[in-house]
Design a protein around this motif. Structure first.
Motif, PDB file in Angstrom:
ATOM      1  N   VAL A  43      -5.142  -5.217  -0.873  1.00  0.00           N
ATOM      2  CA  VAL A  43      -4.050  -4.365  -1.360  1.00  0.00           C
ATOM      3  C   VAL A  43      -2.738  -5.161  -1.393  1.00  0.00           C
ATOM      4  O   VAL A  43      -1.997  -5.126  -2.367  1.00  0.00           O
ATOM      5  N   GLY A  44      -2.488  -5.918  -0.309  1.00  0.00           N
ATOM      6  CA  GLY A  44      -1.280  -6.752  -0.277  1.00  0.00           C
ATOM      7  C   GLY A  44      -1.271  -7.745  -1.419  1.00  0.00           C
ATOM      8  O   GLY A  44      -0.262  -7.922  -2.107  1.00  0.00           O
ATOM      9  N   TYR A  45      -2.416  -8.364  -1.645  1.00  0.00           N
ATOM     10  CA  TYR A  45      -2.547  -9.312  -2.753  1.00  0.00           C
ATOM     11  C   TYR A  45      -2.236  -8.625  -4.079  1.00  0.00           C
ATOM     12  O   TYR A  45      -1.488  -9.148  -4.911  1.00  0.00           O
ATOM     13  N   GLY A  46      -2.788  -7.420  -4.242  1.00  0.00           N
ATOM     14  CA  GLY A  46      -2.582  -6.678  -5.493  1.00  0.00           C
ATOM     15  C   GLY A  46      -1.116  -6.367  -5.735  1.00  0.00           C
ATOM     16  O   GLY A  46      -0.605  -6.547  -6.848  1.00  0.00           O
ATOM     17  N   ILE A  47      -0.423  -5.938  -4.693  1.00  0.00           N
ATOM     18  CA  ILE A  47       0.986  -5.571  -4.844  1.00  0.00           C
ATOM     19  C   ILE A  47       1.814  -6.793  -5.260  1.00  0.00           C
ATOM     20  O   ILE A  47       2.601  -6.738  -6.204  1.00  0.00           O
ATOM     21  N   PHE A  48       1.603  -7.909  -4.576  1.00  0.00           N
ATOM     22  CA  PHE A  48       2.448  -9.075  -4.880  1.00  0.00           C
ATOM     23  C   PHE A  48       2.050  -9.747  -6.189  1.00  0.00           C
ATOM     24  O   PHE A  48       2.893 -10.313  -6.876  1.00  0.00           O
ATOM     25  N   ASN A  49       0.766  -9.645  -6.525  1.00  0.00           N
ATOM     26  CA  ASN A  49       0.352 -10.154  -7.827  1.00  0.00           C
ATOM     27  C   ASN A  49       1.026  -9.339  -8.931  1.00  0.00           C
ATOM     28  O   ASN A  49       1.478  -9.881  -9.945  1.00  0.00           O
ATOM     29  N   TYR A  50       1.134  -8.041  -8.697  1.00  0.00           N
ATOM     30  CA  TYR A  50       1.795  -7.165  -9.668  1.00  0.00           C
ATOM     31  C   TYR A  50       3.286  -7.494  -9.771  1.00  0.00           C
ATOM     32  O   TYR A  50       3.864  -7.492 -10.864  1.00  0.00           O
TER      33      TYR A  50
ATOM     34  N   SER B  84     -16.384   3.773   3.272  1.00  0.00           N
ATOM     35  CA  SER B  84     -15.380   2.705   3.353  1.00  0.00           C
ATOM     36  C   SER B  84     -14.758   2.471   1.984  1.00  0.00           C
ATOM     37  O   SER B  84     -13.563   2.194   1.877  1.00  0.00           O
ATOM     38  N   PHE B  85     -15.576   2.602   0.936  1.00  0.00           N
ATOM     39  CA  PHE B  85     -15.011   2.406  -0.406  1.00  0.00           C
ATOM     40  C   PHE B  85     -14.121   3.582  -0.798  1.00  0.00           C
ATOM     41  O   PHE B  85     -13.131   3.407  -1.504  1.00  0.00           O
ATOM     42  N   GLY B  86     -14.485   4.757  -0.304  1.00  0.00           N
ATOM     43  CA  GLY B  86     -13.606   5.910  -0.510  1.00  0.00           C
ATOM     44  C   GLY B  86     -12.253   5.677   0.146  1.00  0.00           C
ATOM     45  O   GLY B  86     -11.201   5.899  -0.449  1.00  0.00           O
ATOM     46  N   GLY B  87     -12.286   5.175   1.393  1.00  0.00           N
ATOM     47  CA  GLY B  87     -11.050   4.873   2.115  1.00  0.00           C
ATOM     48  C   GLY B  87     -10.217   3.836   1.377  1.00  0.00           C
ATOM     49  O   GLY B  87      -9.008   3.981   1.211  1.00  0.00           O
ATOM     50  N   LEU B  88     -10.911   2.794   0.899  1.00  0.00           N
ATOM     51  CA  LEU B  88     -10.213   1.742   0.149  1.00  0.00           C
ATOM     52  C   LEU B  88      -9.569   2.295  -1.114  1.00  0.00           C
ATOM     53  O   LEU B  88      -8.449   1.923  -1.466  1.00  0.00           O
ATOM     54  N   ALA B  89     -10.293   3.194  -1.782  1.00  0.00           N
ATOM     55  CA  ALA B  89      -9.768   3.765  -3.026  1.00  0.00           C
ATOM     56  C   ALA B  89      -8.464   4.511  -2.751  1.00  0.00           C
ATOM     57  O   ALA B  89      -7.499   4.384  -3.516  1.00  0.00           O
ATOM     58  N   ILE B  90      -8.415   5.258  -1.643  1.00  0.00           N
ATOM     59  CA  ILE B  90      -7.185   5.977  -1.283  1.00  0.00           C
ATOM     60  C   ILE B  90      -6.070   4.976  -1.017  1.00  0.00           C
ATOM     61  O   ILE B  90      -4.944   5.108  -1.490  1.00  0.00           O
ATOM     62  N   PHE B  91      -6.407   3.934  -0.272  1.00  0.00           N
ATOM     63  CA  PHE B  91      -5.468   2.867   0.066  1.00  0.00           C
ATOM     64  C   PHE B  91      -4.884   2.253  -1.215  1.00  0.00           C
ATOM     65  O   PHE B  91      -3.664   2.138  -1.396  1.00  0.00           O
ATOM     66  N   PHE B  92      -5.768   1.879  -2.125  1.00  0.00           N
ATOM     67  CA  PHE B  92      -5.336   1.258  -3.386  1.00  0.00           C
ATOM     68  C   PHE B  92      -4.514   2.234  -4.209  1.00  0.00           C
ATOM     69  O   PHE B  92      -3.501   1.861  -4.796  1.00  0.00           O
ATOM     70  N   PHE B  93      -4.963   3.478  -4.244  1.00  0.00           N
ATOM     71  CA  PHE B  93      -4.288   4.457  -5.097  1.00  0.00           C
ATOM     72  C   PHE B  93      -2.830   4.615  -4.688  1.00  0.00           C
ATOM     73  O   PHE B  93      -1.925   4.519  -5.518  1.00  0.00           O
ATOM     74  N   ALA B  95      -0.967   2.647  -2.775  1.00  0.00           N
ATOM     75  CA  ALA B  95      -0.208   1.394  -2.902  1.00  0.00           C
ATOM     76  C   ALA B  95       0.180   1.174  -4.365  1.00  0.00           C
ATOM     77  O   ALA B  95       1.314   0.801  -4.672  1.00  0.00           O
ATOM     78  N   ALA B  96      -0.768   1.443  -5.274  1.00  0.00           N
ATOM     79  CA  ALA B  96      -0.493   1.238  -6.693  1.00  0.00           C
ATOM     80  C   ALA B  96       0.520   2.258  -7.190  1.00  0.00           C
ATOM     81  O   ALA B  96       1.444   1.919  -7.943  1.00  0.00           O
ATOM     82  N   ALA B  97       0.375   3.506  -6.749  1.00  0.00           N
ATOM     83  CA  ALA B  97       1.304   4.550  -7.185  1.00  0.00           C
ATOM     84  C   ALA B  97       2.720   4.187  -6.757  1.00  0.00           C
ATOM     85  O   ALA B  97       3.680   4.379  -7.504  1.00  0.00           O
ATOM     86  N   ASP B  98       2.838   3.611  -5.582  1.00  0.00           N
ATOM     87  CA  ASP B  98       4.154   3.200  -5.091  1.00  0.00           C
ATOM     88  C   ASP B  98       4.710   2.041  -5.925  1.00  0.00           C
ATOM     89  O   ASP B  98       5.831   2.088  -6.400  1.00  0.00           O
ATOM     90  N   SER B  99       3.878   1.002  -6.090  1.00  0.00           N
ATOM     91  CA  SER B  99       4.357  -0.182  -6.814  1.00  0.00           C
ATOM     92  C   SER B  99       4.730   0.150  -8.256  1.00  0.00           C
ATOM     93  O   SER B  99       5.743  -0.311  -8.762  1.00  0.00           O
ATOM     94  N   TRP B 100       3.874   0.934  -8.915  1.00  0.00           N
ATOM     95  CA  TRP B 100       4.074   1.182 -10.341  1.00  0.00           C
ATOM     96  C   TRP B 100       5.256   2.098 -10.629  1.00  0.00           C
ATOM     97  O   TRP B 100       5.759   2.133 -11.741  1.00  0.00           O
ATOM     98  N   THR B 101       5.658   2.874  -9.633  1.00  0.00           N
ATOM     99  CA  THR B 101       6.768   3.793  -9.890  1.00  0.00           C
ATOM    100  C   THR B 101       8.099   3.199  -9.426  1.00  0.00           C
ATOM    101  O   THR B 101       9.130   3.828  -9.555  1.00  0.00           O
ATOM    102  N   ARG B 102       8.063   2.017  -8.854  1.00  0.00           N
ATOM    103  CA  ARG B 102       9.311   1.344  -8.499  1.00  0.00           C
ATOM    104  C   ARG B 102       9.698   0.396  -9.618  1.00  0.00           C
ATOM    105  O   ARG B 102       8.858  -0.051 -10.389  1.00  0.00           O
ATOM    106  N   GLU B 103      10.963   0.047  -9.624  1.00  0.00           N
ATOM    107  CA  GLU B 103      11.388  -0.946 -10.595  1.00  0.00           C
ATOM    108  C   GLU B 103      10.819  -2.295 -10.201  1.00  0.00           C
ATOM    109  O   GLU B 103      10.810  -2.665  -9.033  1.00  0.00           O
ATOM    110  N   LYS B 104      10.361  -3.021 -11.195  1.00  0.00           N
ATOM    111  CA  LYS B 104       9.849  -4.360 -10.921  1.00  0.00           C
ATOM    112  C   LYS B 104      11.010  -5.305 -10.654  1.00  0.00           C
ATOM    113  O   LYS B 104      12.085  -5.124 -11.202  1.00  0.00           O
ATOM    114  N   PRO B 105      10.780  -6.320  -9.798  1.00  0.00           N
ATOM    115  CA  PRO B 105      11.878  -7.255  -9.558  1.00  0.00           C
ATOM    116  C   PRO B 105      12.225  -7.994 -10.843  1.00  0.00           C
ATOM    117  O   PRO B 105      11.353  -8.471 -11.544  1.00  0.00           O
TER     118      PRO B 105
END
Lengths: 213, 264
Positions: A43-50, B84-93, B95-105
């Protein structure tokens, strides 16, 4: 195996089968925690890659695709031999099972030797992360970040390879002692599961670090 | 024949998977490995990551189904590992929702600040004079203080988010990548330091850069030895107005992102 049937399993289990099923469930639960451990890094890798796609694209060219691919094949072959070690002990063929364990162990050694050469090259190019990053060829700011991921992810994976080798050696020693047969081989099966998860994680690490971006 | 053999009767036997299944699994895995390496040489842009992760997922599934025997295992074990993959999916979801809704550097273009000093003025000023340094201070506060700090301690507002951290000008001179002579600082300003947040400030006029060098040198706890070399270099710059130029680092720096993270 001259022991009585009653000594085949620990006293708190009803039978060998009971012990096997409990052990296997425990092993799967442990593997869940392993996936979570690496999941955090992914996940960390994914965020910083993005955030820094150009930096990742530039930095990942420092890695050697051929060495990475070679190590992938080595681990896949070792996964096969590990599975075969279990298949042979299930058929009571201790001799062939031991041979398969030896080949698996040698594959693990090969993997680490290749990794050693890769790490040496990275260190030589000043790509150690954090304070130790002295490389001046890479143009991107914060390129050290990619190598932080590279070293932490492959480092923890490498540690798992080492632990796996120790477990395989232990299993070999016990098999040599006559602990396992077609009826009782739980420990071999569980070490096998661990070894496969090491392979499985590398299956994702290889494209993410060496190929993607 | 593919029934679960792991029920809880005492008489159960382990499912014997034919050797052929293992060998075929390995062959499939090797083919997929060759495929994923091959595909990496073709540029699909953003598509590459989906293709390679797709192939990796297929490979992982094969390992789990056949090498790890999930194909023949009981439902409890299947549920455990799939969780475990279900847990990972929540984790990724999330994290991605946070990153994608913030302004990129955004990488900030280093722009020339208002010229604080002209080349003609520079030529009149004495090397290391207080006047030159005070001109440098204006430029410093606009261009440098956000990372290096107003006191030059490397503790600017963006410093914490940069790796490596910005130089503390009061620290040991032996750490300085290009050295701390006036010439060395001038070269650093011109070229930046690759692999760090230090961008090239080649867009600053020569005179401004030179004034900056002198201001930065007021922070030093010890003065580097080669003062005569510096004087010669200063003379050369005064003469041709160019000074040290070489291959420049991209004149961009991730500071707005860093500041953004620090202040939120």
């Amino acid at each position: 195996m001259s022991e009585s049937h009653a000594a085949d399993h620990a006293h708190h289990f009803e039978s060998v089968e009971h012990e096997f099923d409990a052990g296997k469930l425990g092993m799967w639960l442990f593997l869940v925690t392993e996936i979570m451990l690496f999941g955090g890094l992914f996940v960390g890798y994914g965020i910083f890659n993005y955030l820094y796609p150009e930096m990742f694209r530039e930095a990942h060219h420092e890695l050697n695709k051929v060495m990475g691919a070679f190590n992938t094949i080595v681990l896949l072959v070792s996964s096969l031999t590990m599975a075969l070690a279990i298949a042979f002990i299930q058929r009571n063929d201790v001799k062939k099972s031991k041979l398969m364990l030896i080949i698996t162990f040698l594959c693990a050694c090969t993997f680490l030797v290749v990794k050693y050469f890769e790490y040496s090259a990275k260190i030589h190019h000043g790509l150690l992360p954090g304070h130790f990053f002295t490389n001046t060829d890479l143009q991107s700011a914060n390129a050290a970040l990619f190598f932080s991921f590279y070293f932490v992810m492959t480092g923890i994976h490498g540690l798992h390879v080492l632990i796996g080798m120790a477990c395989i050696a232990w299993i070999y020693w016990r098999m040599n002692r006559g602990d396992f047969n077609a009826h009782k081989f739980g420990a071999v099966e569980f070490v096998g599961l661990y070894w496969h998860i090491v392979d499985l994680i590398w299956i994702f690490l290889f494209p993410l670090l060496y190929l993607v971006v | 024949m593919e029934q679960n053999s792991h029920n809880n009767t005492n008489k159960h036997t382990h499912h014997l998977v034919p050797f052929k299944v293992y060998v075929v699994t390995l062959i499939a895995l090797l083919i997929l490995t060759v495929l994923t390496v091959g595909v990496s040489y073709i540029d699909f842009g953003k598509g590459n990551i989906y293709v390679s992760m797709g192939i990796a997922t297929i490979k992982a599934s094969l390992v789990m189904l056949f090498f790890m025997g999930l194909r023949y295992d009981n439902n409890l074990n299947r549920a455990v590992i799939l969780s475990s993959f279900g847990g990972l999916a929540i984790f990724f979801f999330y994290a991605a929702a946070d990153s994608w809704t913030r302004e990129k550097p955004k990488l900030v273009e280093v722009k020339a600040a208002a010229v604080a000093i002209s080349l003609d003025e520079l030529k009149k000023l004495e090397l290391g004079s207080a006047e030159l340094a005070s001109k440098g201070k204006e430029i410093y506060n606009v261009n440098c203080a956000s990372c290096h700090g107003t006191e030059g301690k490397g503790d600017g507002i963006a410093a914490a988010a940069l790796n490596p951290h910005p130089r503390n000008f009061h620290g040991a001179l032996s750490d300085w990548k290009n050295g701390a002579s006036a010439k060395a600082i001038y070269v650093t300003l011109a070229n930046g330091i690759p692999g760090t947040g230090m961008a090239s400030y080649q867009t600053l006029p020569v005179a401004d850069r030179w004034a900056l060098v002198h201001y930065v040198r007021t922070f030093l706890s010890e003065k580097p030895a080669s003062a005569s070399g510096d004087a010669k270099y200063a003379a050369a710059i005064k003469a041709d107005g160019i000074g040290g130029s070489g291959p420049a680092v991209k004149a961009t720096i991730p500071i707005d992102f860093a500041i953004d993270r620090m202040t939120k």
